[in-house]
Design an enzyme around this catalytic site. Structure first.
Site, PDB file in Angstrom:
ATOM      1  N   HIS A  98      -4.350   3.603  -0.673  1.00  0.00           N
ATOM      2  CA  HIS A  98      -3.688   2.802   0.360  1.00  0.00           C
ATOM      3  C   HIS A  98      -3.414   3.592   1.636  1.00  0.00           C
ATOM      4  CE1 HIS A  98      -1.435  -0.551   1.876  1.00  0.00           C
ATOM      5  NE2 HIS A  98      -0.271   0.079   1.864  1.00  0.00           N
ATOM      6  N   SER A 118       0.362  -0.258   6.647  1.00  0.00           N
ATOM      7  CA  SER A 118       0.955  -1.089   5.604  1.00  0.00           C
ATOM      8  C   SER A 118       1.965  -2.080   6.185  1.00  0.00           C
ATOM      9  CB  SER A 118       1.584  -0.176   4.541  1.00  0.00           C
ATOM     10  OG  SER A 118       1.846  -0.866   3.348  1.00  0.00           O
ATOM     11  N   ASP A 127      -8.292  -0.462  -2.628  1.00  0.00           N
ATOM     12  CA  ASP A 127      -6.868  -0.336  -2.302  1.00  0.00           C
ATOM     13  C   ASP A 127      -6.069  -1.245  -3.221  1.00  0.00           C
ATOM     14  OD1 ASP A 127      -4.302  -0.295  -1.212  1.00  0.00           O
ATOM     15  OD2 ASP A 127      -4.978  -0.518   0.858  1.00  0.00           O
TER      16      ASP A 127
END
Length: 271
Positions: free
Chosen positions: A244, A94, A216
């Protein structure tokens, strides 16, 4: 400042190359426990907590330093210098994919490769770019987080995790969110979701594996495809996964793609 204490650094493995694992917003290094041990026989593995997360030293948090992702990138380069051996591959989830990108830009030719899991250089849509969120959506998210961080965490963590049929993973992420010091989390959320790192990723020559979940909410497929188009030495892998955090909910698929990509650097050290 002792880096091992500041970032709760842990080291395992016996390889001649180093994988440095860097977690995302609201997470901590424990989220890598589903994936990182699979590489310890062929790599030196370094995991750490971003300052303000996990078991990091909260007294090290400096509001000015961490008002942008650059401060976290400087920390990452310090950890690389102190704990890495041989070629260094950054494995990031991320927002840490952008922290790793900035660390690469700060120290050219130091990083051998990147594995970016669910990366996004910008979360807000712009002309010709799909980030997945309107600016008002992000502002509403930040306002809710500011007013009730624990409530937001409890509601959003399961949505972010996805992973239908794996409720324990949602609970693990919820617990991690709720353990994060709220004021630090609020600032980091604003830094994360308001950042625009497109100019930092465009043209980055370092080899990159982009691992993208097929479904996602935070980093939609269009974002992974964008990164693949602007990173000249990138490999794109779409993982069949809802959520995610495929490194937690689909670790085998992630490991399979990583083993293939990392083959040039995979060798146990002969002691």
């Amino acid at each position: 400042m002792d880096l091992r204490h500041r970032n709760n650094v842990s080291v395992m493995g016996n390889g001649s190359s180093t994988l440095v694992f860097s977690h995302g917003f609201g997470c901590n290094q424990a989220m890598w426990n589903y994936l990182a041990p699979q590489f310890s026989e062929r790599f030196r593995v370094v995991m750490y907590d971003l300052v303000g997360a996990g078991l990091s030293d909260l007294s090290a948090f400096d509001k000015a330093k961490y008002s942008s992702l650059d401060g976290y990138a400087r920390d990452l380069n310090e950890i690389i210098d102190a704990f890495a051996v041989g070629p260094v591959i950054l494995v990031s989830h991320s927002v840490s994919a952008m922290i790793s990108t900035l660390a690469d830009r700060q120290a050219p030719n130091r990083i051998a490769a990147h594995v970016m899991i669910g990366p996004s250089p910008r979360y807000i849509d712009a002309d010709g770019y799909v980030g997945g969120f309107k600016r008002g959506d992000i502002q509403d998210l930040l306002d809710t987080l500011d007013s009730n961080y624990l409530g937001w965490s409890s509601a959003m963590a399961p949505v972010i995790m996805g992973a239908p049929g794996q409720p324990a993973l949602s609970q693990e992420l919820t617990d991690s969110f709720c353990r994060t010091e709220p004021e630090i989390a609020k600032q980091f959320a604003r830094v994360t979701f308001m950042s625009d790192n497109r100019q930092d990723v465009i043209g980055l020559a370092t080899p990159v594996l982009v691992l993208q979940s097929s479904d996602d909410l935070i980093a939609p497929v269009a974002v992974g495809e964008y990164l693949h188009s602007v990173l000249p030495n990138s490999t794109y892998c779409l993982v069949d996964n809802v959520g995610h955090c495929p490194h937690m909910s689909a670790p085998h698929a992630c490991a399979t793609a990583m083993h293939s990509f990392l083959a040039p650097w995979a060798a146990a050290r002969a002691d």
